[in-house]
Design an enzyme around this catalytic site. Sequence first.
Site, PDB file in Angstrom:
ATOM      1  NE  ARG A  88      -2.326   1.405   3.509  1.00  7.60           N
ATOM      2  CZ  ARG A  88      -2.992   1.866   4.570  1.00  7.60           C
ATOM      3  NH1 ARG A  88      -4.306   1.881   4.564  1.00  7.60           N
ATOM      4  NH2 ARG A  88      -2.348   2.277   5.643  1.00  7.60           N
ATOM      5  CE1 TYR A 127      -7.495   5.349  -3.191  1.00  8.79           C
ATOM      6  CE2 TYR A 127      -9.074   3.596  -3.606  1.00  8.79           C
ATOM      7  CZ  TYR A 127      -7.766   4.025  -3.456  1.00  8.79           C
ATOM      8  OH  TYR A 127      -6.741   3.131  -3.601  1.00  8.79           O
ATOM      9  CG  HIS A 209     -11.480   2.828   1.143  1.00 10.84           C
ATOM     10  ND1 HIS A 209     -10.886   2.067   2.132  1.00 10.84           N
ATOM     11  CD2 HIS A 209     -10.700   2.680   0.044  1.00 10.84           C
ATOM     12  CE1 HIS A 209      -9.786   1.500   1.643  1.00 10.84           C
ATOM     13  NE2 HIS A 209      -9.654   1.867   0.385  1.00 10.84           N
ATOM     14  NE  ARG A 212      -8.831  -1.239   6.498  1.00  9.55           N
ATOM     15  CZ  ARG A 212      -8.288  -0.810   5.370  1.00  9.55           C
ATOM     16  NH1 ARG A 212      -7.492   0.248   5.354  1.00  9.55           N
ATOM     17  NH2 ARG A 212      -8.537  -1.426   4.231  1.00  9.55           N
ATOM     18  CD  GLU A 239      -7.793  -6.469   0.165  1.00  4.76           C
ATOM     19  OE1 GLU A 239      -8.293  -5.330   0.297  1.00  4.76           O
ATOM     20  OE2 GLU A 239      -6.987  -6.760  -0.739  1.00  4.76           O
ATOM     21  CG  HIS A 273     -11.232  -7.823  -1.254  1.00  3.79           C
ATOM     22  ND1 HIS A 273     -10.582  -8.276  -2.379  1.00  3.79           N
ATOM     23  CD2 HIS A 273     -10.966  -6.487  -1.188  1.00  3.79           C
ATOM     24  CE1 HIS A 273      -9.942  -7.274  -2.955  1.00  3.79           C
ATOM     25  NE2 HIS A 273     -10.160  -6.171  -2.255  1.00  3.79           N
ATOM     26  CG  ASP A 324      -8.574  -4.953  -5.990  1.00  3.19           C
ATOM     27  OD1 ASP A 324      -8.562  -3.708  -5.988  1.00  3.19           O
ATOM     28  OD2 ASP A 324      -8.394  -5.618  -4.956  1.00  3.19           O
TER      29      ASP A 324
HETATM   30 ZN   LIG Z   1     -10.028  -2.558  -4.138  1.00  2.00          ZN
END
Ligand SMILES: [Zn+2]
Length: 451
Positions: A88, A127, A209, A212, A239, A273, A324
Amino acid sequence: MPSVTQSATQFWAPHAWIDPVVEFDVLITVSGEGRITGVTPDSGPAPDGATVLTGLTLPGMANAHSHAFHRALRGNVQVGSGTFWTWRDTMYRIADALTPDSYLELATAVYAEMALAGITAVGEFHYLHHGPGGKPYADPNVMGEALIEAASRAGIRITLLDTCYLAAGFGEPPNRHQQRFSDGDAEAWAARASGLKPRAHARIGAAVHSVRAVPAEQLSTVAEWAGERRAPLHVHLSEQTAENGACQEAHGVSPTQLLARHGVLGPRTSAVHATHLTDTDIKLLSSSSTVICMCPTTERDLADGIGPARRLADGGSPISLGSDSHAVIDPFEEARALELNERLATQRRGHWTAAALLRAATEDGHGSLGWPESGRLERGALADFCSIALDTPRTAGPSARLGAETAVFAASAGDVRDVVVGGRLVVRDGAHTAVPDVGAALAAAIKHVTT
Ligand SMILES: [Zn+2]
């Protein structure tokens, strides 16, 4: 997209999968408005003037979960070890670099790659809304509009799933990378998203999203925005086990239970997911007919785990598929991975039929994206379809009657020859009709955002 002045068209397919069987010598007639007006098996040889398709024709593939900019990570994140969370960090560096112009260029190339793979509709989970530091652009939807325009240039349909993304974690403000994602609160997100306009090839949906990233008391604002518009609502769900642990600590329930409590689940919602679920979670999702979007090639790339797709489907959840992070863009690979993952997990074969896997890639994927009139070869449906060659080194051998099995268990994106969207040829003989060199377009666009 076709204009209303376009005249009627005929396509002729030597073989076509008309759920659940393969038919031969199929004539498909299409109106000037881009809808199928007739599907006739055993129609004899191709009539004069018909466009002859190759091999086996299938409904158009729906890629129900995409983050277009992640395509820039392919191959760049495979050195060394790490986890989802280290991946990430690299992803955020690309996000930091994107501008409306560079995102238009990149997404056009990525959607052209999707078209070459037989994908006729994409769900873009979007996003990256604002400028550096979170400063809104003069047109606050300029990034989303770039994605809609990119799909138009690549010739495919898009559902822009405008994503509410407000927090770094439970009770944590957005970090410096995430400032570009945040509207401040869900009301401000709703006000901005309401400015997005559909186009002939584009519909607007919403996304949370994740639990979280949207505080619990604001989840219902997003759900109500989508509900009022009868628009699709997508959400990343469980996920990672870390998300489950943090949600349990903050709220005393699992992410699925939190979503259920705030009215997020239901038949217009897709949970993406759905990897690490409890028995209660599975029951909540399937009994509410929430669609499940599995992204098998990304889930294995990110070492996420294998979600309980079979149990969710048995309980009543339709299954859709997404690429994805675009480690791979190949709907045939996603479809077979659903079955092959179950085989590895259970040491048994035969959890899904080829027809069921194709249905996930086509009809149920389109349903997840709010295009219920696409994904089937039948009168009245949108004229979105693709064909694969049955004589390549991968697909040669099986009888054409086993076309569904060949498509799912043998074909790859490279076997796609023709792609039609709204009656218009977007790919012909394996070449994109509007983006002449998709590889070069991808290379140029990725260079612009990584150097
Ligand atoms: Zn995604």
